[in-house]
Each structure stands twice: as structure tokens, then as C-alpha cells.
Design an enzyme around this catalytic site. Sequence first.
Site, PDB file in Angstrom:
ATOM      1  N   GLN A  94     -53.735  12.769 -43.872  1.00 29.09           N
ATOM      2  CA  GLN A  94     -54.166  11.399 -43.612  1.00 29.09           C
ATOM      3  C   GLN A  94     -53.441  10.828 -42.397  1.00 29.09           C
ATOM      4  O   GLN A  94     -52.238  10.572 -42.464  1.00 29.09           O
ATOM      5  CB  GLN A  94     -53.853  10.533 -44.835  1.00 29.09           C
ATOM      6  N   GLY A  95     -54.154  10.601 -41.314  1.00 24.66           N
ATOM      7  CA  GLY A  95     -53.559  10.060 -40.087  1.00 24.66           C
ATOM      8  C   GLY A  95     -53.819   8.572 -39.962  1.00 24.66           C
ATOM      9  O   GLY A  95     -54.642   8.147 -39.148  1.00 24.66           O
TER      10      GLY A  95
ATOM     11  N   SER B  95     -50.847   5.848 -40.721  1.00 27.65           N
ATOM     12  CA  SER B  95     -49.641   5.112 -40.287  1.00 27.65           C
ATOM     13  C   SER B  95     -49.190   5.541 -38.897  1.00 27.65           C
ATOM     14  O   SER B  95     -49.322   6.709 -38.500  1.00 27.65           O
ATOM     15  CB  SER B  95     -48.496   5.365 -41.261  1.00 27.65           C
TER      16      SER B  95
ATOM     17  N   SER C 195     -48.201  13.171 -44.603  1.00 23.32           N
ATOM     18  CA  SER C 195     -47.879  14.169 -45.635  1.00 23.32           C
ATOM     19  C   SER C 195     -48.819  15.371 -45.467  1.00 23.32           C
ATOM     20  O   SER C 195     -49.987  15.194 -45.107  1.00 23.32           O
ATOM     21  CB  SER C 195     -48.087  13.578 -47.029  1.00 23.32           C
TER      22      SER C 195
ATOM     23  N   GLU D   3     -60.665   6.762 -56.853  1.00 27.46           N
ATOM     24  CA  GLU D   3     -60.012   7.483 -57.938  1.00 27.46           C
ATOM     25  C   GLU D   3     -58.800   6.774 -58.508  1.00 27.46           C
ATOM     26  O   GLU D   3     -57.991   7.364 -59.194  1.00 27.46           O
ATOM     27  CB  GLU D   3     -59.651   8.913 -57.511  1.00 27.46           C
TER      28      GLU D   3
HETATM   29  C1  FAD Z   1     -43.951   9.198 -49.685  1.00 24.64           C
HETATM   30  C2  FAD Z   1     -44.785   8.624 -48.570  1.00 24.64           C
HETATM   31  C3  FAD Z   1     -45.904   9.319 -48.127  1.00 24.64           C
HETATM   32  C4  FAD Z   1     -46.671   8.800 -47.086  1.00 24.64           C
HETATM   33  N1  FAD Z   1     -47.754   9.544 -46.651  1.00 24.64           N
HETATM   34  C5  FAD Z   1     -48.509   9.049 -45.637  1.00 24.64           C
HETATM   35  C6  FAD Z   1     -49.609   9.806 -45.123  1.00 24.64           C
HETATM   36  O1  FAD Z   1     -49.882  10.933 -45.555  1.00 24.64           O
HETATM   37  N2  FAD Z   1     -50.340   9.296 -44.118  1.00 24.64           N
HETATM   38  C7  FAD Z   1     -50.084   8.050 -43.601  1.00 24.64           C
HETATM   39  O2  FAD Z   1     -50.824   7.609 -42.716  1.00 24.64           O
HETATM   40  N3  FAD Z   1     -49.017   7.306 -44.029  1.00 24.64           N
HETATM   41  C8  FAD Z   1     -48.225   7.781 -45.028  1.00 24.64           C
HETATM   42  N4  FAD Z   1     -47.142   7.057 -45.480  1.00 24.64           N
HETATM   43  C9  FAD Z   1     -46.801   5.797 -44.813  1.00 24.64           C
HETATM   44  C10 FAD Z   1     -47.076   4.552 -45.642  1.00 24.64           C
HETATM   45  O3  FAD Z   1     -48.448   4.286 -45.712  1.00 24.64           O
HETATM   46  C11 FAD Z   1     -46.294   3.385 -44.996  1.00 24.64           C
HETATM   47  O4  FAD Z   1     -44.926   3.682 -45.143  1.00 24.64           O
HETATM   48  C12 FAD Z   1     -46.615   2.066 -45.632  1.00 24.64           C
HETATM   49  O5  FAD Z   1     -47.918   1.665 -45.319  1.00 24.64           O
HETATM   50  C13 FAD Z   1     -45.627   0.959 -45.162  1.00 24.64           C
HETATM   51  O6  FAD Z   1     -45.572   0.901 -43.779  1.00 24.64           O
HETATM   52  P1  FAD Z   1     -44.166   0.978 -43.000  1.00 24.64           P
HETATM   53  O7  FAD Z   1     -43.385   2.127 -43.527  1.00 24.64           O
HETATM   54  O8  FAD Z   1     -44.482   0.959 -41.532  1.00 24.64           O
HETATM   55  O9  FAD Z   1     -43.385  -0.348 -43.402  1.00 24.64           O
HETATM   56  P2  FAD Z   1     -43.644  -1.803 -42.840  1.00 24.64           P
HETATM   57  O10 FAD Z   1     -45.089  -2.128 -42.883  1.00 24.64           O
HETATM   58  O11 FAD Z   1     -42.952  -1.936 -41.517  1.00 24.64           O
HETATM   59  O12 FAD Z   1     -42.906  -2.695 -43.921  1.00 24.64           O
HETATM   60  C14 FAD Z   1     -41.475  -2.923 -43.882  1.00 24.64           C
HETATM   61  C15 FAD Z   1     -41.163  -3.955 -44.970  1.00 24.64           C
HETATM   62  O13 FAD Z   1     -41.790  -5.213 -44.633  1.00 24.64           O
HETATM   63  C16 FAD Z   1     -42.605  -5.653 -45.723  1.00 24.64           C
HETATM   64  N5  FAD Z   1     -43.817  -6.303 -45.241  1.00 24.64           N
HETATM   65  C17 FAD Z   1     -44.671  -5.830 -44.296  1.00 24.64           C
HETATM   66  N6  FAD Z   1     -45.694  -6.695 -44.133  1.00 24.64           N
HETATM   67  C18 FAD Z   1     -45.487  -7.718 -44.999  1.00 24.64           C
HETATM   68  C19 FAD Z   1     -46.189  -8.904 -45.314  1.00 24.64           C
HETATM   69  N7  FAD Z   1     -47.331  -9.210 -44.689  1.00 24.64           N
HETATM   70  N8  FAD Z   1     -45.688  -9.719 -46.267  1.00 24.64           N
HETATM   71  C20 FAD Z   1     -44.512  -9.438 -46.912  1.00 24.64           C
HETATM   72  N9  FAD Z   1     -43.796  -8.305 -46.640  1.00 24.64           N
HETATM   73  C21 FAD Z   1     -44.275  -7.463 -45.711  1.00 24.64           C
HETATM   74  C22 FAD Z   1     -42.975  -4.375 -46.471  1.00 24.64           C
HETATM   75  O14 FAD Z   1     -43.319  -4.658 -47.816  1.00 24.64           O
HETATM   76  C23 FAD Z   1     -41.696  -3.553 -46.355  1.00 24.64           C
HETATM   77  O15 FAD Z   1     -40.769  -3.957 -47.316  1.00 24.64           O
HETATM   78  C24 FAD Z   1     -46.333   7.558 -46.496  1.00 24.64           C
HETATM   79  C25 FAD Z   1     -45.206   6.863 -46.944  1.00 24.64           C
HETATM   80  C26 FAD Z   1     -44.420   7.384 -47.955  1.00 24.64           C
HETATM   81  C27 FAD Z   1     -43.201   6.619 -48.398  1.00 24.64           C
END
Ligand code: FAD
Length: 408
Positions: free
Chosen positions: A130-131, A133, A165, A248
Site C-alpha cells: 500500500q503506497g 503514506s 509494509s 472487511e
Molecule cells: C505498523 C504500521 C504499518 C503501516 N503500514 C503502512 C502501509 O503499508 N502503507 C502506508 O501507506 N502507510 C502505512 N503506515 C503509515 C500510517 O498510515 C501512518 O503512520 C498514519 O496514517 C499516521 O501518519 P503519520 O505517521 O505521518 O503521523 P502524523 O499524521 O504526522 O500524526 C502525528 C500525531 O499528530 C496527530 N494528529 C495528526 N492530525 C491530527 C488532527 N487533525 N487532529 C488531532 N491530532 C492529529 C496524530 O494523531 C499523531 O498523534 C503504517 C504505520 C504503522 C504504524
Amino acid sequence: MVDLRPAAEAEAFRAQVRTFLVEHLPAVWPGIGALPAADAAEFVAGWRRRLYEHGLLGLAWPTEYGGGGLTKLEQVVLVEECARAMVPLGPASDTVTVKMVGNTLLKWGTEEQKRQFLPPILSGEDTWCQGFSEPNAGSDLASLSTRATLEDDEWVIEGQKIWTSFATQANWIFVLARTDPTVPKHRGISFLLCPMDTPGVEVRPIRMLTGGSEFNEVFFDGARVPQGNVVGLVHGGWAVAMSLLGHERGEEAALNPIMFRHEYDRLVALAREYGRIDDPLIRARLAWCYERVEIMRLLGLRILTQYLRDGDLGPAASISKLYWSEYHQVAANLAMEIMGAAGLVPEGHVPPRAYRTDDPGAPNSTASWEHVWMLNAASGTVYAGTSQVQRNILGESILGLPKEPANR
Ligand SMILES: Cc1cc2nc3c(=O)[nH]c(=O)nc-3n(C[C@H](O)[C@H](O)[C@H](O)COP(=O)(O)OP(=O)(O)OC[C@H]3O[C@@H](n4cnc5c(N)ncnc54)[C@H](O)[C@@H]3O)c2cc1C
């Protein structure tokens, strides 16, 4: 209203699944978690093949795409029975491959795309990642900056994805890319399908604290894919992406309470093993966990009722996500406290992946619980929408609170 009555057709199918499990699982089956890591991976690959050969993968997909042509209810029954029998339907990458992209193609794909992509997804020939993030686009996914431009009937992709992932195992990736930078951010995104061996695609594994590297960065440097590799409308990828995550969850509503119950039983066994089972404070906290797992089961039934009736979960999916992921951190913390100083020395069985619980049947090793505590439970409140994001969704869609002000 929650419908607690077992449907007659579901119960008939349940009996068939139970017979299948008795016939095909070893006579003495301690659960997938009891097998050593290498044996477990081999067993799961063979088990998935067996399910496929017996028409039990993609059970609710139409037969013309290799599916079983049965109902969502029967699919849920299969998931429940396998979870109870402590055997998965397939490897963790199937969450992305079958549940996410498979179901998305079923809903949004053209006839040609369904015929091309769905059969190899079920047979296990294709594995997807999944591309979505990016370094500067996680919760605020629509701010993504990976771009795709149309040149000579091909999309040319430039940019970077992160936390991808399974990218090292996958042979396909679905990519959200900006295809029209001139319109508001949600309206200029397309959902593209790209083979991983396309020139210009580079995967760089990210090394985790555990030494493993389940996540990756994926770089696109002029990677070209055919114009037809768009799912849904060109520039209309946001709607496709949003529906992808909801797929799902109904199945998960059935699966999670069973998996967390297996884990709860291991937690009680852990308290016995460490001589803490008569400690009144530990008992009170175990009772708290028990209540939560029971509430999760009832919540699951409510969600399932809605899912089977409407085929859509709406904001209920956020309640479930928030509930299990926050519960899991408390349960994992309790396990670490039960083990005390011994828990600081990870030894023995290690969970095979960085998601949810360890496998049912896994021994109560210090490495198992430490991994679950540090990685699986910790990341549960981040992936698939953080807790804060789920609360925003619930605040706006269920409580009717004012929408969060846009900051960009
Ligand atoms: C185990 C794991 C597997 C993953 N696998 C994939 C994958 O296969 N493909 C993929 O594309 N991504 C993947 N991800 C990424 C995942 O989707 C992102 O980590 C997630 O969407 C959060 O984005 P971020 O890490 O950039 O955090 P950020 O969005 O930068 O958030 C940082 C903090 O700010 C808070 N925050 C952000 N916006 C708001 C708001 N509007 N209001 C209040 N608080 C807010 C968040 O809750 C968090 O605490 C994976 C992540 C994990 C942990």
C-alpha cells in the site's frame, strides 16, 4: 439493534467449515503460534494454498473472478471458525492483498481490471503493498506530493512513499498520486497500480528496533505505468482510497474479539506462571481486561449486524478501531508488569509480525509480550488512522460537533 440470532444458513455453513477444519488440520493442533517461526510460515503458505484449492479464499467474491460466490455472512463464519481453530486464513500480507486491494478492485475496478487482477490475488501469485503514506502526509493524507503526469499514454510517477509494509515481498503496489495540482487537494488525486519491478521503483527497507524491517520507503523516479492502470476516475482516487480502508472491517469485528480472547487467556496463564494470579491488584486489572474483551465481542456483534444489513459500516468502524487499539496497550502493559524485571530480557518465541496480538497458541515467552507491547500494541493506535483521527471522525459524524478547521 443487535441481531444475536444465528442465521440458519450461516449455521449450516459453519458445520461444513468445522468438518473441513477437522479433516485438514493435524489431529493434535496446538495453534499456529505454537509452531517454530520457520515451520509456521511454511504451514501458513501451505494452508492458504489448501483453502484456495477448496474454494475458501475470496468466499464472497463472484465465481467469474475465482471467488466462491457465497455471501458476506458465510465469509464471516469462515473467519470466525478459523480464528477459533487458531489457524489464520493466510499470511499478514493478505490484509493488503485480499482485503484491501482485492475488495477495492471488486468495487471500483473495470471488468478488465477485475479479470486481470483478482484471480492472481486469490491464487497467491500476486502480493500487493500500500503506497499511501509519505514523509509529509500521514493523517493528512490528501496533502501527498507524489505526482503522476500523463506522457505518451503512460503515467510517469515521481515521489516517495514511506511505512510501506510488505514492500520487499510484494510484486505490485497501489499508489495514491497527485494527477491534478491545480484543484483542491482531495480532488486531484488518482489511484494507480504499479508493478514493483517497473524501472524507477526502488525499495529501501527501514530497520526497526527489533532488527527486523517490515516497513520500507518506496521511491518513484520516473516509473512509467500504462494509462489504464487507474482505479476509479482519473483525479477521483480519493473516494477509492477512502472506501479501501473500510473494506472487511465487518470481518475484523468478528475476528478481533476472538483473537483478543485468545490473548486474554494467555495473559491469565502468564499471571499464574509468574505467581501473580492471587494478587488482588492484578486480579482487578485482569477482570478489567476481561470486561473489555466481552464488550469488544458485543460491539463486534453490533457492527456485524450493521455490516451484513447495509454492507457499510460508517463511523462504527472508528469506534471499533479506537476500542481495540487502546485496550491492547493496557493489556500489553499489564503483561509487562506481571513479568516484572524478567520482561526486560526478551527470550524465546517472537511474534511473526508487528500487528495486533501474537498468534493463538504462542508460548508466554518474554520476547512475545515485549514485542507485542513495544511494537504491535504501540503501533495499533497509529496505523489505519490514529486515535486522534478516529476521535475527530466520531466527534464530527456521530456527535455532530463542528468540523475541524482546515489548517492548509
Ligand atoms: C505498523 C504500521 C504499518 C503501516 N503500514 C503502512 C502501509 O503499508 N502503507 C502506508 O501507506 N502507510 C502505512 N503506515 C503509515 C500510517 O498510515 C501512518 O503512520 C498514519 O496514517 C499516521 O501518519 P503519520 O505517521 O505521518 O503521523 P502524523 O499524521 O504526522 O500524526 C502525528 C500525531 O499528530 C496527530 N494528529 C495528526 N492530525 C491530527 C488532527 N487533525 N487532529 C488531532 N491530532 C492529529 C496524530 O494523531 C499523531 O498523534 C503504517 C504505520 C504503522 C504504524
